[in-house]
Each structure stands twice: as C-alpha cells, then as structure tokens.
Design an enzyme around this catalytic site. Sequence first.
Site, mmCIF file in Angstrom:
data_model
loop_
_atom_site.group_PDB
_atom_site.id
_atom_site.type_symbol
_atom_site.label_atom_id
_atom_site.label_comp_id
_atom_site.label_asym_id
_atom_site.label_seq_id
_atom_site.Cartn_x
_atom_site.Cartn_y
_atom_site.Cartn_z
ATOM 1 N N TYR A 16 6.200 -4.176 -4.583
ATOM 2 C CA TYR A 16 5.268 -3.211 -5.173
ATOM 3 C C TYR A 16 5.993 -2.368 -6.235
ATOM 4 O O TYR A 16 5.489 -2.192 -7.344
ATOM 5 C CB TYR A 16 4.671 -2.319 -4.073
ATOM 6 C CG TYR A 16 3.854 -1.178 -4.595
ATOM 7 C CD1 TYR A 16 2.588 -1.397 -5.142
ATOM 8 C CD2 TYR A 16 4.348 0.124 -4.577
ATOM 9 C CE1 TYR A 16 1.836 -0.343 -5.649
ATOM 10 C CE2 TYR A 16 3.603 1.180 -5.074
ATOM 11 C CZ TYR A 16 2.359 0.941 -5.607
ATOM 12 O OH TYR A 16 1.625 1.984 -6.112
ATOM 13 N N GLU A 38 -4.436 5.155 -1.996
ATOM 14 C CA GLU A 38 -3.705 6.422 -1.986
ATOM 15 C C GLU A 38 -4.400 7.433 -1.080
ATOM 16 O O GLU A 38 -3.751 8.191 -0.370
ATOM 17 C CB GLU A 38 -3.548 6.983 -3.406
ATOM 18 C CG GLU A 38 -2.622 6.180 -4.301
ATOM 19 C CD GLU A 38 -1.163 6.182 -3.871
ATOM 20 O OE1 GLU A 38 -0.769 6.994 -3.005
ATOM 21 O OE2 GLU A 38 -0.405 5.363 -4.415
ATOM 22 N N TRP A 46 3.433 5.122 2.822
ATOM 23 C CA TRP A 46 2.953 4.074 1.921
ATOM 24 C C TRP A 46 3.248 2.706 2.515
ATOM 25 O O TRP A 46 2.497 1.749 2.302
ATOM 26 C CB TRP A 46 3.583 4.245 0.542
ATOM 27 C CG TRP A 46 3.010 3.323 -0.484
ATOM 28 C CD1 TRP A 46 3.673 2.384 -1.199
ATOM 29 C CD2 TRP A 46 1.638 3.249 -0.923
ATOM 30 N NE1 TRP A 46 2.814 1.733 -2.050
ATOM 31 C CE2 TRP A 46 1.547 2.240 -1.893
ATOM 32 C CE3 TRP A 46 0.476 3.934 -0.563
ATOM 33 C CZ2 TRP A 46 0.359 1.898 -2.529
ATOM 34 C CZ3 TRP A 46 -0.715 3.583 -1.200
ATOM 35 C CH2 TRP A 46 -0.766 2.582 -2.171
#
Length: 187
Positions: A16, A38, A46
């Site tokens: 990512y 998010e 995350w």
Amino acid sequence: MAQCAWPKDDERMQAYHDTEWCRPSRDERYLFEMLCLEGAQAGLSWQIVLSKRDSYKDAFRNFDIDYCADLTDEALAGIKENYGVIKHGGKLESVRTNARAVKAIQSEFTGFADYLWSFTGGKAVINEWQSDEQVPAQSELSVKLSKDLKKRGFKFVGPVTAYSFLQAVGMVDDHLITCPCHTGNRK
C-alpha cells in the site's frame, strides 16, 4: 535512501505504501473507497482495515457509489452479518450516508474529485519531512476539509481522518524526503 518506517515488515502495508499512499488520484470511485476505509479506521489501526479491504470491496460492490447510496437498512444488516468487515454499525451506515453526500456533491460540482481538489487549488501538497515524528496527525487543510464535509452530511470525517484521507488519495505527500516513493524521488 531511507523510506517511511510505518509499514514495518507487513507486506500488505508495504505494498500500500509503495503503490497507493500519497499517489494523487482523481478517480471518483477510489476517492469514495478511501473515504470509507479511512472512516472505518477511526479508533483502529490501518493494518486491520487493509486486512479487511477485500471484504469491504465485496460487500459494497467495489465501492460503487450508486449501489452504496441505495443500500437499505436490511442490506447493511446483511453486510454486517455476512462479510468480514468492521462490525461497527455507525461506520457501516456511514458508507450509505457518505455515498449519498458524494452524489449530492457530484450534482453540485463537476465531480467529487473536483470538489476535493479545490481545497488544494488542484495541486498536491508535497511535504519534506525528515522523520516520521514530523508528520502531523492533522493540519489546517484537514480541519477545513473536515468541517466542510460534515456540513454536507458526511460521517466519520473528523480532522484526523480527513488528514489520513488526504494522504491516502495523494492530495498530501507525506513520504519522508528520503523515501523512494516521495514525489521528488519518483521516476
């Protein structure tokens, strides 16, 4: 060159970081996806969200904005029950709420991307941090964006989430100046 330390040894996080994070996007579907993910992260890591990303894509038909805007309460309950998503009801409902808000913006502006990028004059904010400790959790820009998104009915878009979103979609480049992925170092 020293790269950003936050992905650590996690392959998904590293991929990512290397291919998406802080890379400018104007793709409406991707912008909506990252806004939803998010928001799902609020209070979590995350790493957890990325581990569930494929389940989110399956549940929300690859974050199809029209599909998400039309979800019923029953469909959301089914997603909560049958998919490997974060089970927080408010976060799941925010996908529908935010899809509807995106559609309203798309009809008011030339698109969701144009609306978002208007906050930076159409250009990415490219920072030159020397260490991870310098990277802020929020900024004046994220506070301004958060306030406007909330005014338009978006949910789970506080200033910290808004800042993470700005990074995610490349409106802000917070790669360390020594990271090969920093805008100034990409070939």
